[in-house]
Design a protein around this motif. Sequence first.
Motif, PDB file in Angstrom:
ATOM      1  N   LEU A   1       4.030   3.655  -6.710  1.00 35.78           N
ATOM      2  CA  LEU A   1       3.762   2.501  -7.579  1.00 35.78           C
ATOM      3  C   LEU A   1       4.942   2.252  -8.511  1.00 35.78           C
ATOM      4  N   LEU A   2       5.410   3.311  -9.168  1.00 31.61           N
ATOM      5  CA  LEU A   2       6.498   3.155 -10.121  1.00 31.61           C
ATOM      6  C   LEU A   2       7.783   2.699  -9.445  1.00 31.61           C
ATOM      7  N   GLN A   3       8.036   3.189  -8.238  1.00 25.91           N
ATOM      8  CA  GLN A   3       9.223   2.764  -7.503  1.00 25.91           C
ATOM      9  C   GLN A   3       9.140   1.286  -7.141  1.00 25.91           C
ATOM     10  N   ALA A   4       7.956   0.859  -6.688  1.00 26.92           N
ATOM     11  CA  ALA A   4       7.775  -0.544  -6.324  1.00 26.92           C
ATOM     12  C   ALA A   4       7.935  -1.443  -7.548  1.00 26.92           C
ATOM     13  N   ALA A   5       7.371  -1.021  -8.676  1.00 27.77           N
ATOM     14  CA  ALA A   5       7.487  -1.807  -9.908  1.00 27.77           C
ATOM     15  C   ALA A   5       8.950  -1.888 -10.349  1.00 27.77           C
ATOM     16  N   HIS A   6       9.679  -0.793 -10.180  1.00 33.71           N
ATOM     17  CA  HIS A   6      11.098  -0.774 -10.556  1.00 33.71           C
ATOM     18  C   HIS A   6      11.906  -1.730  -9.692  1.00 33.71           C
ATOM     19  N   ASN A   7      11.528  -1.848  -8.423  1.00 32.87           N
ATOM     20  CA  ASN A   7      12.224  -2.788  -7.542  1.00 32.87           C
ATOM     21  C   ASN A   7      12.110  -4.216  -8.069  1.00 32.87           C
ATOM     22  N   TYR A   8      10.933  -4.582  -8.575  1.00 33.92           N
ATOM     23  CA  TYR A   8      10.763  -5.907  -9.179  1.00 33.92           C
ATOM     24  C   TYR A   8      11.634  -6.047 -10.423  1.00 33.92           C
ATOM     25  N   PHE A   9      11.637  -4.991 -11.244  1.00 38.17           N
ATOM     26  CA  PHE A   9      12.414  -5.002 -12.484  1.00 38.17           C
ATOM     27  C   PHE A   9      13.901  -5.205 -12.198  1.00 38.17           C
ATOM     28  N   GLU A  10      14.414  -4.532 -11.172  1.00 39.47           N
ATOM     29  CA  GLU A  10      15.828  -4.649 -10.826  1.00 39.47           C
ATOM     30  C   GLU A  10      16.220  -6.066 -10.439  1.00 39.47           C
ATOM     31  N   ARG A  11      15.254  -6.814  -9.935  1.00 37.52           N
ATOM     32  CA  ARG A  11      15.517  -8.186  -9.509  1.00 37.52           C
ATOM     33  C   ARG A  11      15.182  -9.208 -10.596  1.00 37.52           C
ATOM     34  N   GLY A  12      14.940  -8.694 -11.807  1.00 40.93           N
ATOM     35  CA  GLY A  12      14.672  -9.577 -12.927  1.00 40.93           C
ATOM     36  C   GLY A  12      13.312 -10.235 -12.879  1.00 40.93           C
TER      37      GLY A  12
ATOM     38  N   GLN B   1       9.012 -10.247 -13.322  1.00 36.69           N
ATOM     39  CA  GLN B   1       8.050  -9.790 -14.328  1.00 36.69           C
ATOM     40  C   GLN B   1       6.841  -9.135 -13.660  1.00 36.69           C
ATOM     41  N   THR B   2       6.511  -7.918 -14.100  1.00 37.54           N
ATOM     42  CA  THR B   2       5.326  -7.228 -13.595  1.00 37.54           C
ATOM     43  C   THR B   2       4.376  -6.925 -14.749  1.00 37.54           C
ATOM     44  N   ARG B   3       3.137  -6.630 -14.394  1.00 36.05           N
ATOM     45  CA  ARG B   3       2.137  -6.191 -15.376  1.00 36.05           C
ATOM     46  C   ARG B   3       1.412  -5.008 -14.766  1.00 36.05           C
ATOM     47  N   LEU B   4       1.412  -3.891 -15.492  1.00 35.91           N
ATOM     48  CA  LEU B   4       0.845  -2.650 -14.984  1.00 35.91           C
ATOM     49  C   LEU B   4      -0.449  -2.314 -15.723  1.00 35.91           C
ATOM     50  N   TYR B   5      -1.408  -1.791 -14.959  1.00 33.99           N
ATOM     51  CA  TYR B   5      -2.685  -1.350 -15.519  1.00 33.99           C
ATOM     52  C   TYR B   5      -2.995   0.072 -15.063  1.00 33.99           C
ATOM     53  N   THR B   6      -3.685   0.799 -15.925  1.00 34.08           N
ATOM     54  CA  THR B   6      -4.265   2.076 -15.538  1.00 34.08           C
ATOM     55  C   THR B   6      -5.597   2.257 -16.261  1.00 34.08           C
ATOM     56  N   SER B   7      -6.406   3.169 -15.777  1.00 31.79           N
ATOM     57  CA  SER B   7      -7.730   3.382 -16.354  1.00 31.79           C
ATOM     58  C   SER B   7      -7.645   3.923 -17.776  1.00 31.79           C
ATOM     59  N   SER B   8      -8.580   3.485 -18.614  1.00 35.82           N
ATOM     60  CA  SER B   8      -8.641   3.985 -19.993  1.00 35.82           C
ATOM     61  C   SER B   8      -8.964   5.476 -20.040  1.00 35.82           C
ATOM     62  N   LEU B   9      -9.391   6.036 -18.922  1.00 42.33           N
ATOM     63  CA  LEU B   9      -9.635   7.478 -18.854  1.00 42.33           C
ATOM     64  C   LEU B   9      -8.330   8.265 -18.996  1.00 42.33           C
ATOM     65  N   TYR B  10      -7.214   7.588 -18.772  1.00 42.61           N
ATOM     66  CA  TYR B  10      -5.919   8.258 -18.805  1.00 42.61           C
ATOM     67  C   TYR B  10      -5.092   7.857 -20.032  1.00 42.61           C
ATOM     68  N   VAL B  11      -5.761   7.483 -21.106  1.00 42.78           N
ATOM     69  CA  VAL B  11      -5.061   7.135 -22.326  1.00 42.78           C
ATOM     70  C   VAL B  11      -4.413   8.377 -22.935  1.00 42.78           C
ATOM     71  N   GLU B  12      -3.195   8.218 -23.437  1.00 44.77           N
ATOM     72  CA  GLU B  12      -2.466   9.312 -24.082  1.00 44.77           C
ATOM     73  C   GLU B  12      -2.045   8.864 -25.478  1.00 44.77           C
ATOM     74  N   ASP B  13      -2.642   9.491 -26.494  1.00 43.00           N
ATOM     75  CA  ASP B  13      -2.337   9.128 -27.887  1.00 43.00           C
ATOM     76  C   ASP B  13      -2.537   7.638 -28.137  1.00 43.00           C
TER      77      ASP B  13
END
Length: 220
Positions: free
Chosen positions: A19-30, A32-44
Amino acid sequence: MAKLYFSYAAMNAGKSTILLQAAHNYFERGMQTRLYTSSLYVEDGVGKISSRIGLDVPANLYDSELDLFADIAKANKEKKIDCIFVDEAQFLTSEQVWQLARVADHLKIPIMCFGLRTDFQGKLFEGSAELLAIADVLREIRTICECGSKATMVVRMDENGEAIREGDQVSIGKEVYVSLCRRHWEEKMHPNKVVNMDGQSISKADEDDDDDLSSISALG
């Protein structure tokens, strides 16, 4: 046409890394992405998507109450979004999966979902079941069992290394999750049942009795 994708696997198959690699590919090409994860994995108080190789990026949190279509539509009006990534997609509700499908169909934004297919008891998660039913593209991310076969199941282990056979479907705690092939998952989850060479199910106790009789016959 934008599509709804579901990439699924057992634990520790590298879903978040992909997932992170695919998102980075979009970023490299300028783009815009939006990422989501479950609230069960909240950190601080912050959402993060983390991989086993040490990569992590901030992510928007979702719980069962969030209307993902409305949330994405609002963000897309502020700044055009080129792709949506959803980690831990097994925790989506059925309605949220349909909300994501509507994003692909009506807002024309591709949706990339990543998650587990089944829980530690071999049952489908709600989100995974709906994604398997309606996603445009299904992709299996493979990992291997301890025996070298493809791992398709997950077993939950306690601190003593024993398989946990009952409990809540969702448990984010000190338990360890191990990916196994179907055969070794069944051996962990149902240790008192084995299958003989004729394909008949017999209890472990019966098998031990047969071994004892065989030993006696050999001595005789």
